[in-house]
Motif scaffolding. Structure first.
Motif, PDB file in Angstrom:
ATOM      1  N   GLU A   4      30.366  -3.293  33.089  1.00 52.45           N
ATOM      2  CA  GLU A   4      29.452  -2.326  32.465  1.00 52.45           C
ATOM      3  C   GLU A   4      29.378  -2.638  30.977  1.00 52.45           C
ATOM      4  N   VAL A   5      28.229  -3.049  30.517  1.00 53.90           N
ATOM      5  CA  VAL A   5      28.078  -3.321  29.086  1.00 53.90           C
ATOM      6  C   VAL A   5      26.600  -3.196  28.721  1.00 53.90           C
ATOM      7  N   LYS A   7      23.338  -3.818  25.861  1.00 51.59           N
ATOM      8  CA  LYS A   7      22.900  -4.765  24.828  1.00 51.59           C
ATOM      9  C   LYS A   7      23.269  -4.249  23.431  1.00 51.59           C
ATOM     10  N   ASP A   8      23.233  -2.910  23.284  1.00 54.30           N
ATOM     11  CA  ASP A   8      23.611  -2.337  21.984  1.00 54.30           C
ATOM     12  C   ASP A   8      25.069  -2.657  21.661  1.00 54.30           C
ATOM     13  N   TRP A   9      25.916  -2.544  22.688  1.00 61.44           N
ATOM     14  CA  TRP A   9      27.343  -2.868  22.473  1.00 61.44           C
ATOM     15  C   TRP A   9      27.466  -4.340  22.068  1.00 61.44           C
ATOM     16  N   CYS A  10      26.757  -5.193  22.797  1.00 61.98           N
ATOM     17  CA  CYS A  10      26.819  -6.637  22.486  1.00 61.98           C
ATOM     18  C   CYS A  10      26.385  -6.891  21.044  1.00 61.98           C
ATOM     19  N   GLU A  11      25.333  -6.203  20.617  1.00 63.72           N
ATOM     20  CA  GLU A  11      24.820  -6.438  19.260  1.00 63.72           C
ATOM     21  C   GLU A  11      25.825  -5.983  18.202  1.00 63.72           C
ATOM     22  N   ALA A  12      26.384  -4.790  18.425  1.00 63.18           N
ATOM     23  CA  ALA A  12      27.347  -4.279  17.449  1.00 63.18           C
ATOM     24  C   ALA A  12      28.538  -5.229  17.315  1.00 63.18           C
ATOM     25  N   MET A  13      29.030  -5.731  18.435  1.00 61.16           N
ATOM     26  CA  MET A  13      30.198  -6.614  18.388  1.00 61.16           C
ATOM     27  C   MET A  13      29.824  -7.998  17.859  1.00 61.16           C
ATOM     28  N   ALA A  14      28.628  -8.467  18.203  1.00 60.82           N
ATOM     29  CA  ALA A  14      28.202  -9.802  17.756  1.00 60.82           C
ATOM     30  C   ALA A  14      28.078  -9.860  16.240  1.00 60.82           C
ATOM     31  N   ARG A  15      27.615  -8.775  15.653  1.00 56.40           N
ATOM     32  CA  ARG A  15      27.423  -8.784  14.198  1.00 56.40           C
ATOM     33  C   ARG A  15      28.751  -8.876  13.452  1.00 56.40           C
ATOM     34  N   GLN A  16      29.813  -8.316  14.031  1.00 53.14           N
ATOM     35  CA  GLN A  16      31.101  -8.389  13.349  1.00 53.14           C
ATOM     36  C   GLN A  16      31.830  -9.705  13.665  1.00 53.14           C
TER      37      GLN A  16
END
Lengths: 158, 215
Positions: A4-5, A7-16
């Motif tokens: 369960e994931v 795209k918003d979660w992916c974006e937040a983590m990718a930016r950091q």
């Protein structure tokens, strides 16, 4: 297994994550290009000398890695590993091809690589010394030329 | 070597750094033949080009990427048929962007969960073009590391390990696991080439997941 994931979660983590490395795992525990499973540091110095020798000879002859690989009929990836990676244990055939190409002793290259244990360690020590005197720059300096001549001398059949 | 089973696919997203936008990607619960072919045909040549550039710049070998020797085909051979191991990959724009293998036979070391089961990340690697340390340039895509760690956490939960995971970080990645992922740093491990061992508790796993929900 699906997770369960969003795209918003992916974006937040990718930016950091954009400014960091993420690799994990043992460095030398795996069989590396068939050569490094049991890495023996005993041969690191002599393998550096082997790598420097091949590197200097290639540059002396104004050959690219690809050109030398073709001339010696060896695998390009293995040639790069020999030049750049002292942990790499070369194939016997490759050393034979390189010795033939550079007109030096196959047995001595085998000894430098760690594939065989040389009875006469003096040439290994000398080769390491000569290799240590060379530095990587675009054209061979007088010092590099002298170091290379020394390497050729100790690695030739006598 | 690789499973013939079609991998389960989870839609995910990676951040296209140059384009400053998210792009669609897929998390596969396997390392398939396609991933290994990408590694051989695309990762390795790119890696060699980068090593050559580092060498020509006179960068000392000790600063070269430590994972440069990894042979993913051999890694997959080594765990072939083993139920204790799982593999994952991330594919974006028809190219493998990162891979990971895990092992469920290891035990936890943090006092609060000592000897409890966890998911141990055996190997995790991003494609060369996604690694700033190698290119000295911004990565092409970022976010694969976090997605793979999330996959390890979810695997841990499915196994009943409540999100506990552990791994030995490559030196360049210590910052990621300590500060971005929020794992506990148990220091250098002499039994593992002095790599730093990081471990995650169930509470840290939840905090990691929650971190991505905050805008």
């Amino acid at each position: 297994m699906k997770i369960e994931v969003t795209k918003d979660w992916c974006e937040a983590m990718a930016r950091q994550e954009a400014d960091v490395e993420v690799g994990a795992g043992l460095i030398a525990a795996d069989p590396i290009f068939n050569g490094e499973a049991a890495h023996d540091t005993t041969f690191d110095e002599s393998r550096i000398a082997l790598g420097r020798f091949v590197h200097l000879m290639r540059r002396r002859d104004k050959l690219s890695l690809e050109a030398l690989a073709e001339r010696a009929d060896v695998d390009l990836a293995e040639l790069m590993s020999i030049e750049f990676d002292a942990h790499y244990l070369p194939e016997s055939r490759t050393l034979y091809q390189l010795a033939h190409t550079f007109k030096v002793s196959h047995k001595k290259l085998m000894g430098l690589s760690g594939l065989t244990k040389p009875k006469d360690v003096q040439y290994v020590e000398e080769a390491v010394r000569y290799a240590a005197r060379s530095e990587s720059i675009e054209t061979l300096s007088a010092e590099e030329q002298a170091a290379l001549e020394g390497l050729i001398s100790v690695l030739s059949e006598k | 070597m690789t499973s013939d089973r079609k991998p389960d696919v989870t839609p995910v997203g990676l951040f296209d750094v140059a384009g400053n936008r998210m792009v669609d990607a897929e998390l596969w619960d396997a390392i398939a033949e396609k991933n290994l072919a990408d590694w051989e045909a695309e990762w390795i040549p790119e890696l060699f080009k980068l090593l050559q550039a580092l060498n020509r710049k006179g960068v000392e070998r000790r600063f070269w990427p430590q994972s440069r020797h990894w042979d993913w085909r051999d890694k997959m051979k080594a765990i072939e048929g083993r139920l204790a191991n799982q593999s994952f990959s991330i594919v974006c724009q028809d190219m493998t962007q990162a891979m990971m293998t895990t092992d469920v036979t290891k035990r936890a070391q943090i006092a609060s969960q000592k000897n409890d089961h966890l998911v141990y990340v055996d190997f995790l690697e991003a494609a060369p073009w996604n690694r700033r340390e190698m290119t000295q340039m911004p990565p092409r895509f970022s976010g694969a590391g976090s997605i793979l760690i999330l996959a390890a956490i979810e695997q841990s939960k499915m196994e009943g390990f409540r999100g506990r995971i552990g791994l030995h970080s490559l030196p360049q990645a210590n910052d990621f696991y300590a500060n971005k992922v929020g794992m506990t740093d148990l220091g250098q491990d002499a039994a593992y080439q002095n790599l730093r061992y990081f471990e995650m508790t169930p509470e840290q796993a939840e905090a990691f997941i929650e971190k991505g929900r905050k805008k």
